[in-house]
Motif scaffolding. Structure first.
Motif, PDB file in Angstrom:
ATOM      1  N   ASN A  48       0.810  -1.220   0.000  1.00 15.29           N
ATOM      2  CA  ASN A  48       0.000   0.000   0.000  1.00 15.29           C
ATOM      3  C   ASN A  48       0.844   1.273   0.000  1.00 15.29           C
ATOM      4  N   GLY A  49       2.012   1.167  -0.609  1.00 18.35           N
ATOM      5  CA  GLY A  49       2.785   2.361  -0.911  1.00 18.35           C
ATOM      6  C   GLY A  49       3.805   2.805   0.103  1.00 18.35           C
ATOM      7  N   SER A  50       4.029   2.005   1.172  1.00 13.81           N
ATOM      8  CA  SER A  50       5.004   2.382   2.184  1.00 13.81           C
ATOM      9  C   SER A  50       6.191   1.424   2.176  1.00 13.81           C
ATOM     10  N   PRO A  51       7.360   1.866   1.739  1.00 15.65           N
ATOM     11  CA  PRO A  51       8.539   1.012   1.895  1.00 15.65           C
ATOM     12  C   PRO A  51       8.662   0.608   3.364  1.00 15.65           C
ATOM     13  N   ALA A  52       8.968  -0.654   3.646  1.00 13.92           N
ATOM     14  CA  ALA A  52       8.978  -1.121   5.036  1.00 13.92           C
ATOM     15  C   ALA A  52      10.150  -2.061   5.283  1.00 13.92           C
ATOM     16  N   TYR A  53      10.691  -1.974   6.484  1.00 15.26           N
ATOM     17  CA  TYR A  53      11.830  -2.793   6.871  1.00 15.26           C
ATOM     18  C   TYR A  53      11.635  -3.224   8.321  1.00 15.26           C
ATOM     19  N   CYS A  54      11.961  -4.481   8.630  1.00 18.66           N
ATOM     20  CA  CYS A  54      11.764  -5.019   9.977  1.00 18.66           C
ATOM     21  C   CYS A  54      13.079  -5.016  10.748  1.00 18.66           C
ATOM     22  N   LEU A  55      12.988  -4.624  12.030  1.00 17.61           N
ATOM     23  CA  LEU A  55      14.188  -4.520  12.860  1.00 17.61           C
ATOM     24  C   LEU A  55      13.983  -5.189  14.216  1.00 17.61           C
ATOM     25  N   CYS A  56      15.065  -5.802  14.712  1.00 23.02           N
ATOM     26  CA  CYS A  56      15.060  -6.417  16.039  1.00 23.02           C
ATOM     27  C   CYS A  56      16.470  -6.306  16.603  1.00 23.02           C
ATOM     28  N   ILE A 106      18.098   3.202  20.635  1.00 22.44           N
ATOM     29  CA  ILE A 106      18.351   3.803  19.321  1.00 22.44           C
ATOM     30  C   ILE A 106      17.111   4.505  18.771  1.00 22.44           C
ATOM     31  N   TYR A 107      15.958   3.814  18.862  1.00 19.63           N
ATOM     32  CA  TYR A 107      14.762   4.294  18.172  1.00 19.63           C
ATOM     33  C   TYR A 107      13.562   4.550  19.086  1.00 19.63           C
ATOM     34  N   GLY A 108      13.698   4.252  20.371  1.00 17.62           N
ATOM     35  CA  GLY A 108      12.548   4.304  21.271  1.00 17.62           C
ATOM     36  C   GLY A 108      11.758   5.595  21.217  1.00 17.62           C
ATOM     37  N   GLU A 109      12.451   6.708  21.171  1.00 19.39           N
ATOM     38  CA  GLU A 109      11.771   8.001  21.168  1.00 19.39           C
ATOM     39  C   GLU A 109      11.042   8.277  19.856  1.00 19.39           C
ATOM     40  N   ARG A 110      11.345   7.473  18.829  1.00 19.71           N
ATOM     41  CA  ARG A 110      10.735   7.711  17.517  1.00 19.71           C
ATOM     42  C   ARG A 110       9.540   6.791  17.254  1.00 19.71           C
ATOM     43  N   VAL A 111       9.270   5.857  18.155  1.00 23.04           N
ATOM     44  CA  VAL A 111       8.131   4.956  17.959  1.00 23.04           C
ATOM     45  C   VAL A 111       6.842   5.758  18.112  1.00 23.04           C
ATOM     46  N   SER A 112       6.035   5.765  17.075  1.00 26.94           N
ATOM     47  CA  SER A 112       4.796   6.542  17.105  1.00 26.94           C
ATOM     48  C   SER A 112       3.563   5.665  17.324  1.00 26.94           C
TER      49      SER A 112
END
Length: 328
Positions: A48-56, A106-112
Motif C-alpha cells: 500500500n505504498g510504504s517502503p517497510a523494513y523489519c528490525l530487532c 536507538i529508536y525508542g523516542e521515535r516509535v509513534s
C-alpha cells in the motif's frame, strides 16, 4: 510520566494507510508471533505504498528463518538500508521498552505506534493493545481484513505461523473460537502441515542438548507444583549452546507431570542479568510475578529480566515472587 493515547483499530488503520517509509520493530529473543506479525505488517505496508523494513535487537533464530527466507537477510539495526532516515517507527508484539532491548536506546523516542496483545506491560507510544487476542498476529489479521484490500500472498503463512505459535498449536488456554476462524481463513492459502512441522516438529541437535541440560538443571518446589530450570552463561559455553537453543526450555518444564507453574531462567551473557520465562498450567497470574521485576505479558505466559549474582539467587528471587503471588 508521559501519557499515550489508546487508539481504535480504525485510527491505527488510517495511520497505516498513509504512505511513508516505515520501520517495524519487534521484541528481543523473537518468536514466531513477533516475526510473523512484523513481516506480515511490513508486506501489507509495502503493498500500500510504504517502503517497510523489519528490525530487532536480536537476529531471527535459525529454526524460524523459513518465515523470512528471500525477504530480508538480517533484522539487526546495522542492516537498515538507505531511505529510512525519516521513517516512522511502529512496534509489534512488544509490551515494554525493556522487551525492545537495544533498539529502544536507538529508536525508542521515535516509535509513534505500538500494536500489542499483552495484558501487562508499559506503553511507550500511542497504542492499540488488545489483551483478548491470542496473538499479535490476530490483530494484524484483523487490521488487514478491515482495510478491504487484498493481503499480499506471503501474509497468510506469516500470520498462520504467528497465531499457531502463540497458541501452542491451538492447545493453550488463550485459543478462542475467533482464533480458529482466523486460522481457517488462512488455511486454504498455505501448506499447514509444512508450517506446523517446521514450528513444532523439528529440533536441532543443539536444542535437544539444551533440553537434556534443562532436565539436569530442573528443580522442583512446593511438592512439585513449581518447576524451575536455570542455565548459566558458563553452562551454555561448556555445552556449546546459544540462547536460541534454549527457546523451548520453559515448555519442557511445564510438560513435567504435576508442575503447575513453569519457569526457565537463562543468562544471555556474563553480566549478572537473567532472562526469565514463565508459564502457568493453572489459572495463575505469572504476569504479576514478572511485573515485580519490570516485565510483563499474559496471565498464564510472561517474561522478565532479573538482576542477580548467579542462577541460584535468580531462582530464589523468582520463587519468592511466585510464592508471594500465591498468597494473595
Amino acid at each position: 510520566m508521559k501519557e499515550y493515547r489508546k487508539l481504535t483499530a480504525e485510527q491505527v488503520l488510517a495511520q497505516l494507510l498513509q504512505p511513508q517509509p516505515t520501520c517495524v520493530l519487534f521484541h528481543v529473543h523473537p518468536d514466531a508471533d513477533a516475526i510473523g506479525s512484523a513481516f506480515a505488517l511490513a508486506a501489507f505496508l509495502r503493498e500500500n505504498g510504504s517502503p517497510a523494513y523489519c528490525l530487532c535487537a536480536d537476529e531471527i533464530p535459525e529454526r524460524l528463518r523459513f518465515l523470512t527466507d528471500g525477504v530480508q537477510e538480517s533484522v539487526l539495526p546495522d542492516s537498515l538500508p538507505q531511505g529510512f532516515e525519516n521513517a516512522r517507527f511502529i512496534s509489534v508484539d512488544t509490551a515494554s521498552p525493556a522487551q525492545m532491548g537495544a533498539l529502544y536506546d536507538i529508536y525508542g523516542e521515535r516509535v509513534s505506534l505500538m500494536i500489542d496483545h499483552h495484558g501487562m506491560g508499559t506503553p511507550y507510544a500511542d497504542h492499540l493493545i488488545l489483551p483478548d487476542a491470542a496473538a499479535c498476529g490476530e490483530i494484524i489479521f484483523d487490521l488487514i481484513a478491515a482495510s478491504g484490500k487484498e493481503a499480499p500472498e506471503e501474509c497468510a503463512a506469516l500470520l498462520y505461523a504467528a497465531i499457531s505459535s502463540d497458541t501452542g498449536g491451538f492447545r493453550y488456554s488463550n485459543t478462542t473460537k475467533e482464533t480458529h476462524l482466523r486460522a481457517a481463513a488462512l488455511v486454504e492459502r498455505i501448506d499447514v502441515a509444512d508450517i506446523s512441522h517446521k514450528l513444532f516438529g523439528i529440533k536441532s541437535l543443539a536444542m535437544l542438548r539444551a533440553e537434556q541440560l534443562g532436565f539436569e538443571k530442573l528443580h522442583l518446589f512446593e511438592g512439585g507444583r513449581i518447576g524451575i530450570a536455570s542455565v548459566s552463561f558458563e553452562d551454555k559455553r561448556f555445552n556449546k549452546l546459544q540462547d536460541e537453543h534454549l527457546s523451548t526450555l520453559v515448555d519442557l518444564v511445564r510438560s513435567v507431570a504435576g508442575v503447575e507453574i513453569a519457569v526457565a531462567i537463562r543468562q544471555p551473557t556474563e553480566a549478572r542479568s537473567f532472562r526469565v520465562s514463565t508459564r502457568a498450567n493453572i489459572d495463575f497470574d505469572v504476569a504479576a510475578v514478572c511485573a515485580t521485576f519490570g516485565g510483563g505479558g499474559h496471565r498464564r505466559a510472561a517474561g522478565a529480566t532479573v538482576e542477580a549474582k548467579d542462577t541460584a539467587e535468580a531462582e530464589r528471587l523468582v520463587l519468592n515472587a511466585i510464592l508471594a503471588e500465591m498468597k494473595k
